[in-house]
Design a protein around this motif. Sequence first.
Motif, short mmCIF file in Angstrom:
data_model
loop_
_atom_site.label_atom_id
_atom_site.label_comp_id
_atom_site.label_asym_id
_atom_site.label_seq_id
_atom_site.Cartn_x
_atom_site.Cartn_y
_atom_site.Cartn_z
N ASP A 175 32.79 44.34 40.25
CA ASP A 175 31.83 45.45 40.40
C ASP A 175 32.54 46.77 40.65
O ASP A 175 32.16 47.81 40.12
CB ASP A 175 30.83 45.16 41.52
N ARG A 176 33.59 46.74 41.48
CA ARG A 176 34.34 47.96 41.76
C ARG A 176 35.05 48.44 40.49
O ARG A 176 35.11 49.64 40.22
CB ARG A 176 35.34 47.71 42.89
N LEU A 177 35.59 47.50 39.72
CA LEU A 177 36.25 47.88 38.46
C LEU A 177 35.27 48.57 37.52
O LEU A 177 35.58 49.62 36.94
CB LEU A 177 36.83 46.65 37.77
N ILE A 178 34.09 48.00 37.37
CA ILE A 178 33.08 48.61 36.50
C ILE A 178 32.72 50.00 36.99
O ILE A 178 32.64 50.96 36.22
CB ILE A 178 31.84 47.70 36.38
N SER A 179 32.51 50.14 38.29
CA SER A 179 32.18 51.44 38.86
C SER A 179 33.31 52.45 38.60
O SER A 179 33.05 53.60 38.22
CB SER A 179 31.93 51.29 40.36
N ASP A 180 34.54 52.01 38.81
CA ASP A 180 35.69 52.90 38.57
C ASP A 180 35.80 53.29 37.10
O ASP A 180 36.10 54.44 36.78
CB ASP A 180 36.98 52.23 39.04
N LEU A 181 35.58 52.33 36.20
CA LEU A 181 35.64 52.65 34.77
C LEU A 181 34.58 53.68 34.40
O LEU A 181 34.85 54.62 33.65
CB LEU A 181 35.47 51.37 33.93
N VAL B 205 41.20 38.14 34.07
CA VAL B 205 39.87 37.80 33.54
C VAL B 205 38.85 38.84 34.02
O VAL B 205 38.03 39.33 33.24
CB VAL B 205 39.45 36.38 33.97
N ALA B 206 38.92 39.19 35.30
CA ALA B 206 37.99 40.17 35.85
C ALA B 206 38.16 41.54 35.19
O ALA B 206 37.18 42.24 34.93
CB ALA B 206 38.17 40.29 37.36
N VAL B 207 39.40 41.92 34.91
CA VAL B 207 39.65 43.22 34.29
C VAL B 207 39.09 43.26 32.87
O VAL B 207 38.38 44.20 32.49
CB VAL B 207 41.15 43.57 34.31
N VAL B 208 39.39 42.24 32.08
CA VAL B 208 38.88 42.21 30.70
C VAL B 208 37.36 42.16 30.71
O VAL B 208 36.70 42.88 29.95
CB VAL B 208 39.48 41.03 29.90
N GLN B 209 36.77 41.34 31.57
CA GLN B 209 35.32 41.24 31.63
C GLN B 209 34.70 42.56 32.05
O GLN B 209 33.68 42.98 31.50
CB GLN B 209 34.87 40.12 32.57
N ALA B 210 35.31 43.25 33.02
CA ALA B 210 34.79 44.56 33.45
C ALA B 210 34.85 45.57 32.31
O ALA B 210 33.92 46.36 32.12
CB ALA B 210 35.58 45.06 34.67
N LEU B 211 35.94 45.55 31.56
CA LEU B 211 36.04 46.45 30.40
C LEU B 211 34.95 46.13 29.38
O LEU B 211 34.26 47.03 28.89
CB LEU B 211 37.42 46.34 29.76
N LEU C 287 45.49 52.05 32.56
CA LEU C 287 45.12 51.40 33.82
C LEU C 287 46.38 50.97 34.55
O LEU C 287 46.99 49.94 34.22
CB LEU C 287 44.27 50.16 33.56
N GLY C 288 46.82 51.76 35.49
CA GLY C 288 47.99 51.40 36.28
C GLY C 288 49.30 51.64 35.58
O GLY C 288 50.34 51.15 36.03
N VAL C 289 49.28 52.34 34.46
CA VAL C 289 50.52 52.65 33.73
C VAL C 289 50.56 54.14 33.41
O VAL C 289 49.54 54.82 33.44
CB VAL C 289 50.65 51.84 32.41
N SER C 290 51.75 54.63 33.11
CA SER C 290 51.91 56.03 32.72
C SER C 290 52.13 56.12 31.22
O SER C 290 52.13 55.10 30.52
CB SER C 290 53.11 56.64 33.47
#
Length: 179
Positions: free
Chosen positions: A17-23, A51-57, A174-177
Motif C-alpha cells: 500500500d505504501r509503494l502504491i501511494s508513493d508511486l 513480488v510486492a514491488v512488481v504488483q504495486a507497479l 526506483l532506488g537507482v541513479s
Amino acid sequence: MAEVDVVKNSRTVGTPDRLISDLKTLGIRSGDIVVVHSSLKALGWTVGGPVAVVQALCDTLSPAGTLVMPAQSLDLTDPAGWENPAVPSEWHDEIRRSMPAFDPQRTPTRDMGCIAELFRTWPGVVRSDHPTCSFAALGPKAKLITRAQPLDDPFGEDSPLGKLYELDARILLLGVSFD
C-alpha cells in the motif's frame, strides 16, 4: 548488502500500500507507459520483496498501462571482453562453445536486479529477442514495444527504447541513479 543490513538501514517497513501511494505521489497514473530501473535494497526492507514491488507497479498502472524493464543478459557476449569478472583467456574457446543460446523465456537477466529478473518471468510479460540487450514488457503496448530490436543498434530508434520515446513513456528510477 545483506538483508539484515537492509532492515537496519530502513526507517520504516515498506508495504504494498505504501509503494502504491508513493508511486502515485511520484505522478505514476493508470494507463501510463513506464520503463523502470530499480534496486530493491535501495528501497529499504519491503514486505513481499520484489513480488510486492512488481504488483504495486502493475496495480498503479492498471491493465490500461504498460510496464517495461530492462532484461539484459550481458553474459551472452564474447568472454574476451568480460571485465567484471574477467576470465582467463584459456577459458574463452570453451565458454564460446558451451554458452547456451539465448531463449527469451529461459535466459535470465544479468546485473538487472531481482525486481527486473522477477518481472521477466511474470505472467503475460513479453521479451524482445535481442540476445544481450533485451527488454521485458507487460500491458497493451508490450508487443509493440518489444517486437523489433536490431542486433547492430539495440538502443537506437528502431529498438524498444525508440518505441518508448515515440510513445512518450515515462522513466522511473526506483532506488537507482542515472548511472
